[in-house]
Design a protein around this motif. Sequence first.
Motif, short mmCIF file in Angstrom:
data_model
loop_
_atom_site.label_atom_id
_atom_site.label_comp_id
_atom_site.label_asym_id
_atom_site.label_seq_id
_atom_site.Cartn_x
_atom_site.Cartn_y
_atom_site.Cartn_z
N LYS A 172 0.83 -1.21 0.00
CA LYS A 172 0.00 0.00 0.00
C LYS A 172 0.87 1.26 0.00
N GLY A 173 0.57 2.16 -0.93
CA GLY A 173 1.29 3.42 -1.00
C GLY A 173 2.59 3.35 -1.77
N THR A 174 2.89 2.19 -2.39
CA THR A 174 4.13 2.03 -3.16
C THR A 174 3.79 1.74 -4.62
N ARG A 175 4.83 1.70 -5.44
CA ARG A 175 4.62 1.38 -6.86
C ARG A 175 4.12 -0.05 -7.05
N GLN A 176 4.40 -0.90 -6.08
CA GLN A 176 4.00 -2.31 -6.18
C GLN A 176 2.59 -2.57 -5.64
N GLU A 177 1.88 -1.52 -5.27
CA GLU A 177 0.56 -1.71 -4.66
C GLU A 177 -0.36 -2.50 -5.58
N GLY A 178 -1.05 -3.48 -4.98
CA GLY A 178 -1.99 -4.29 -5.72
C GLY A 178 -2.82 -5.14 -4.79
N VAL A 179 -3.86 -5.75 -5.31
CA VAL A 179 -4.75 -6.59 -4.53
C VAL A 179 -4.30 -8.05 -4.67
N GLN A 180 -4.13 -8.73 -3.55
CA GLN A 180 -3.72 -10.13 -3.57
C GLN A 180 -4.72 -11.00 -2.81
N SER A 181 -4.80 -12.25 -3.24
CA SER A 181 -5.66 -13.22 -2.57
C SER A 181 -4.96 -13.79 -1.35
N VAL A 182 -5.74 -14.05 -0.31
CA VAL A 182 -5.19 -14.66 0.90
C VAL A 182 -4.86 -16.13 0.69
N ALA A 183 -5.59 -16.78 -0.20
CA ALA A 183 -5.54 -18.25 -0.28
C ALA A 183 -4.13 -18.79 -0.45
N SER A 184 -3.39 -18.31 -1.47
CA SER A 184 -2.08 -18.90 -1.74
C SER A 184 -1.13 -18.69 -0.57
N ARG A 185 -1.23 -17.55 0.10
CA ARG A 185 -0.33 -17.27 1.22
C ARG A 185 -0.66 -18.14 2.43
N VAL A 186 -1.94 -18.34 2.69
CA VAL A 186 -2.34 -19.17 3.84
C VAL A 186 -1.92 -20.62 3.60
N LEU A 187 -2.16 -21.13 2.40
CA LEU A 187 -1.79 -22.51 2.10
C LEU A 187 -0.27 -22.68 2.14
N ARG A 188 0.46 -21.67 1.70
CA ARG A 188 1.92 -21.73 1.75
C ARG A 188 2.41 -21.84 3.19
N VAL A 189 1.86 -21.01 4.08
CA VAL A 189 2.27 -21.04 5.49
C VAL A 189 1.94 -22.39 6.11
N LEU A 190 0.73 -22.88 5.88
CA LEU A 190 0.35 -24.18 6.45
C LEU A 190 1.26 -25.29 5.92
#
Length: 403
Positions: A172-190
């Motif tokens: 947020k507030g940077t050039r890389q700002e964008g909307v991401q899904s939670v799903a891939s990150r949650v499954l990666r952590v698990l």
Amino acid sequence: MLEGMAETTARTIGGAERRARLGVRHRLAGSARGGTAEEVAGALVALHGTDPASVFLSVGARLREGVGPVGDVERALYEDRSLVRMHGMRHTVFVFPAALAAAVQASTTDPAAVRERTVLLGHLAAGSAFDAKWLAETERLVLAELAVRGEATGSELGLAVPVLRSTYVYGKGTRQEGVQSVASRVLRVLGMEGRIVRGRPQGTWTSSRFRWAPADPHPALDPAEARAELIRRWLAACGPATEADLKWWTGWKVTDVRGALASVGAVRVTLDEGTGFVLPDDVDPVPDPESGADAEPWAALLPALDPTPMGWQARDWYLDPEHRAALYDRSGNIGPTVWWNGRVVGGWAQRPDGEIVHRLLTDVGAAAERAIAAEAERLAGWVGGVRVTPRFRTPLERELSGG
């Protein structure tokens, strides 16, 4: 000298002996080839799993004639679970023997999982109203759904657990700002925490659309003991190696590498690039399959990201530096390679019509060319009509494939 480390020996291990060790221990010399996927994976310690096809191609290159790698690898991964796909060294996905998974988890994956969870919570806090309590409840729902289903894709889990389809604002507030899904990150952590595991993919053996399944729990190990076990296994397969090789391969801090070397009583030897290490019972010279009355020259076509060319940071003893630009991408990922007697001598690719083609970058002689052509024919025979495109494209592979 570190406590537990053996004194430097008078032994010098040159490139020829290292290549002799590689041919036998990596199951590439003809008489050393394995009979099962488990045997091959155990000999190599780990199969690079970022590109799913590489796992099958790496095993296939090392199996005896008449053994089909696809069904054997699928059996080991998805039925017997004697091999397990998980995050390991350098935060990368590998396939390990199940018996080694606990050591990898404790030595390497657990610290990375802690960082991954911390980063995810930071991103959620900065880009959404979600917090640790929300994340824990989402994970509980996912694990409960998998317990009922047995296995499911990320998309199927998103339908069954709607909160998994939530999004947050990244950067947020940077050039890389964008909307991401939670799903891939949650499954990666698990997955990194060893609570779920990648199962059989949708599609063919080259697919990366994996289903997820509940993981078999790992016994808790002391991290230092786990690091020593992993180093012991790796030196048995890949020694001798320098401290820099080990630090690069494991992704550990140098203090952890040195502690593990001391724990296994590693012996110092002299290599062309400096001081190397072998296990205490591995100091004696090994037979050279490249020379003598019982010479056993060997050829191999290894896939992109194969564990042999990706096994060491210093590679001049098996790879001509002049060939690197053609065989590696800009991030250091190696493409498909052609080997002769422990050296990389060219590269290969598959054309859109399925034909396996190769190019030699070194003059190896007529006998070697025939052996390499036979390996290309063997590879084409079991790949069949499946199209294999490496995830990381390299200059020579692109040129040969026409893509």
